[in-house]
Enzyme design. Structure first.
Site, PDB file in Angstrom:
ATOM      1  CD  GLN A   1      -2.408  -1.253   2.763  1.00 11.32           C
ATOM      2  OE1 GLN A   1      -3.395  -0.611   3.095  1.00 11.32           O
ATOM      3  NE2 GLN A   1      -1.789  -2.065   3.589  1.00 11.32           N
ATOM      4  CG  ASN A   2       4.137   1.250   2.376  1.00 10.78           C
ATOM      5  OD1 ASN A   2       3.070   1.468   2.941  1.00 10.78           O
ATOM      6  ND2 ASN A   2       5.118   0.561   2.930  1.00 10.78           N
ATOM      7  CB  VAL A   3       2.874   6.098  -2.395  1.00 13.72           C
ATOM      8  CG1 VAL A   3       1.426   5.660  -2.603  1.00 13.72           C
ATOM      9  CG2 VAL A   3       2.976   7.045  -1.195  1.00 13.72           C
TER      10      VAL A   3
ATOM     11  CG  LEU B   1       4.917  -0.777  17.096  1.00 13.64           C
ATOM     12  CD1 LEU B   1       6.100  -1.611  17.549  1.00 13.64           C
ATOM     13  CD2 LEU B   1       5.410   0.594  16.629  1.00 13.64           C
TER      14      LEU B   1
ATOM     15  CG  HIS C   1      -2.958   2.387  -1.832  1.00 17.23           C
ATOM     16  ND1 HIS C   1      -2.973   2.325  -0.462  1.00 17.23           N
ATOM     17  CD2 HIS C   1      -4.061   1.716  -2.235  1.00 17.23           C
ATOM     18  CE1 HIS C   1      -4.032   1.639  -0.052  1.00 17.23           C
ATOM     19  NE2 HIS C   1      -4.702   1.250  -1.114  1.00 17.23           N
TER      20      HIS C   1
ATOM     21  CB  ALA D   1       8.384  -4.725  10.179  1.00 16.30           C
TER      22      ALA D   1
HETATM   23  N1  APR Z   1       6.936  -2.301  12.465  1.00 15.67           N
HETATM   24  C1  APR Z   1       5.709  -2.856  12.256  1.00 15.67           C
HETATM   25  N2  APR Z   1       4.570  -2.148  12.318  1.00 15.67           N
HETATM   26  C2  APR Z   1       4.664  -0.840  12.588  1.00 15.67           C
HETATM   27  C3  APR Z   1       5.895  -0.195  12.815  1.00 15.67           C
HETATM   28  C4  APR Z   1       7.093  -0.984  12.751  1.00 15.67           C
HETATM   29  N3  APR Z   1       8.286  -0.477  12.945  1.00 15.67           N
HETATM   30  N4  APR Z   1       5.644   1.116  13.055  1.00 15.67           N
HETATM   31  C5  APR Z   1       4.328   1.279  12.979  1.00 15.67           C
HETATM   32  N5  APR Z   1       3.720   0.112  12.710  1.00 15.67           N
HETATM   33  C6  APR Z   1       2.295  -0.180  12.509  1.00 15.67           C
HETATM   34  C7  APR Z   1       1.364   0.692  13.296  1.00 15.67           C
HETATM   35  O1  APR Z   1       1.140   0.096  14.582  1.00 15.67           O
HETATM   36  C8  APR Z   1       0.094   0.679  12.447  1.00 15.67           C
HETATM   37  O2  APR Z   1      -0.786  -0.362  12.819  1.00 15.67           O
HETATM   38  O3  APR Z   1       1.998   0.083  11.166  1.00 15.67           O
HETATM   39  C9  APR Z   1       0.623   0.403  11.028  1.00 15.67           C
HETATM   40  C10 APR Z   1       0.506   1.565  10.089  1.00 15.67           C
HETATM   41  O4  APR Z   1      -0.837   1.838   9.888  1.00 15.67           O
HETATM   42  P1  APR Z   1      -1.341   3.036   8.970  1.00 15.67           P
HETATM   43  O5  APR Z   1      -0.603   4.276   9.357  1.00 15.67           O
HETATM   44  O6  APR Z   1      -2.817   3.046   9.053  1.00 15.67           O
HETATM   45  O7  APR Z   1      -0.829   2.647   7.515  1.00 15.67           O
HETATM   46  P2  APR Z   1      -1.481   1.698   6.435  1.00 15.67           P
HETATM   47  O8  APR Z   1      -2.197   0.560   7.054  1.00 15.67           O
HETATM   48  O9  APR Z   1      -0.413   1.410   5.455  1.00 15.67           O
HETATM   49  O10 APR Z   1      -2.534   2.674   5.763  1.00 15.67           O
HETATM   50  C11 APR Z   1      -3.253   2.200   4.656  1.00 15.67           C
HETATM   51  O11 APR Z   1      -4.235   4.354   4.303  1.00 15.67           O
HETATM   52  O12 APR Z   1      -4.019   6.665   4.216  1.00 15.67           O
HETATM   53  C12 APR Z   1      -4.096   5.508   3.497  1.00 15.67           C
HETATM   54  O13 APR Z   1      -3.440   5.152   1.285  1.00 15.67           O
HETATM   55  C13 APR Z   1      -2.918   5.283   2.587  1.00 15.67           C
HETATM   56  O14 APR Z   1      -1.791   3.249   1.985  1.00 15.67           O
HETATM   57  C14 APR Z   1      -2.339   3.980   3.055  1.00 15.67           C
HETATM   58  C15 APR Z   1      -3.549   3.303   3.684  1.00 15.67           C
END
Ligand code: APR
Length: 238
Positions: free
Chosen positions: A94-96, A208, A112, A225
């Site tokens: 999902q990462n850009v 996390l 995304h 991770a």
């Molecule tokens: N290792 C593992 N997990 C981690 C770490 C780490 N070092 N740091 C943070 N996290 C976890 C957080 O606990 C959280 O649950 O990563 C998750 C990130 O969640 P989001 O910020 O919601 O990101 P994501 O799930 O990728 O968001 C999805 O939302 O805004 C949109 O399009 C955007 O692609 C994105 C989508």
């Protein structure tokens, strides 16, 4: 722990958490703000229409940020896993950001979109534009059709994610589905685990905090991770 050998079909879904240890902020760790902006102000097609300058400057700042970050041990561990599994491995992110690609992942879908790429809304061509001249706050014109304003090749809210049929087909056929660093808030990505389960896949999560869909995982490892994934992959490969 799941039994994984080189014939096991594995799909990995990553989110912002995998890049957090590289210094890129996640989306939901700051009260719904993303780098001090409300998501609806910068990440929707309506925002682009109403306030293109703000959206452009926001994404140009995100694009410039890529020049100062590096892949971490979690990105690299997924490259090792891909080397072991070959064509049986698919990484859906999902990462850009471009950290998976720079680490060396090959079988990779950016559902995304990608910060590196700009797209023309008129002729639909895409351009991998990351040189200094493409990273200023000035709009970049389309070299093919002359449209004065390329847009970020990003799937904004209310837009449809990319390559979904390829993703569903791989998830339906996989034996093991692994989610890493994603909160499980945003669909359709958050629903892929349900598709995997319905088709009998064993589901593993590394995060996390507890993701929204934690109950759908057969196995969940809580932590960073960058610390957990290299050890997990090493165990699989050995
Ligand atoms: N290792 C593992 N997990 C981690 C770490 C780490 N070092 N740091 C943070 N996290 C976890 C957080 O606990 C959280 O649950 O990563 C998750 C990130 O969640 P989001 O910020 O919601 O990101 P994501 O799930 O990728 O968001 C999805 O939302 O805004 C949109 O399009 C955007 O692609 C994105 C989508």
């Amino acid at each position: 722990m799941a039994e994984i050998d080189s014939n096991t079909k594995v799909v990995v879904l990553t989110g912002a958490g995998i890049s957090a240890e590289s210094g890129i902020r996640t989306f939901r760790d700051a009260d719904g703000l993303w780098e001090n902006h409300a998501i609806e102000d910068v990440a929707t097609p309506y925002a682009w229409q109403a306030n293109p300058e703000l959206v452009w400057q926001f994404y140009q700042a995100r694009r410039r940020q890529l020049l100062g970050v590096e892949p971490n041990s979690a990105h690299r561990a997924l490259v090792d896993l891909e080397r072991f599994l070959g064509d049986n491995f698919l990484l859906v992110t999902q990462n850009v950001d471009d950290l998976h690609g720079r680490a060396g992942s090959k079988n990779l879908i950016h559902m995304h979109g990608e910060l590196r790429i700009l797209r023309c809304e008129k002729c639909h061509e895409t351009f991998d534009y990351m040189s200094n001249e493409h990273l200023t706050d000035q709009y970049v014109a389309c070299p093919s059709c002359g449209n004065e304003r390329l847009r970020p090749h990003i799937v904004w809210f209310h837009e449809v994610p990319l390559q979904m049929s390829e993703i569903y087909s791989a998830v339906e056929q996989c034996d093991v589905f692994i989610t890493i660093g994603t909160s499980g808030h945003v669909y359709p990505a958050a629903g892929l685990i349900e598709v995997a389960r319905q088709n009998g896949a064993y589901c593993i999560g590394i995060n996390l905090d507890n993701p929204m869909n934690i109950d759908l995982h057969d196995e969940f490892l809580q932590g960073k991770a960058g610390e957990l994934l290299p050890k997990y992959v090493k165990k699989i490969i050995n």
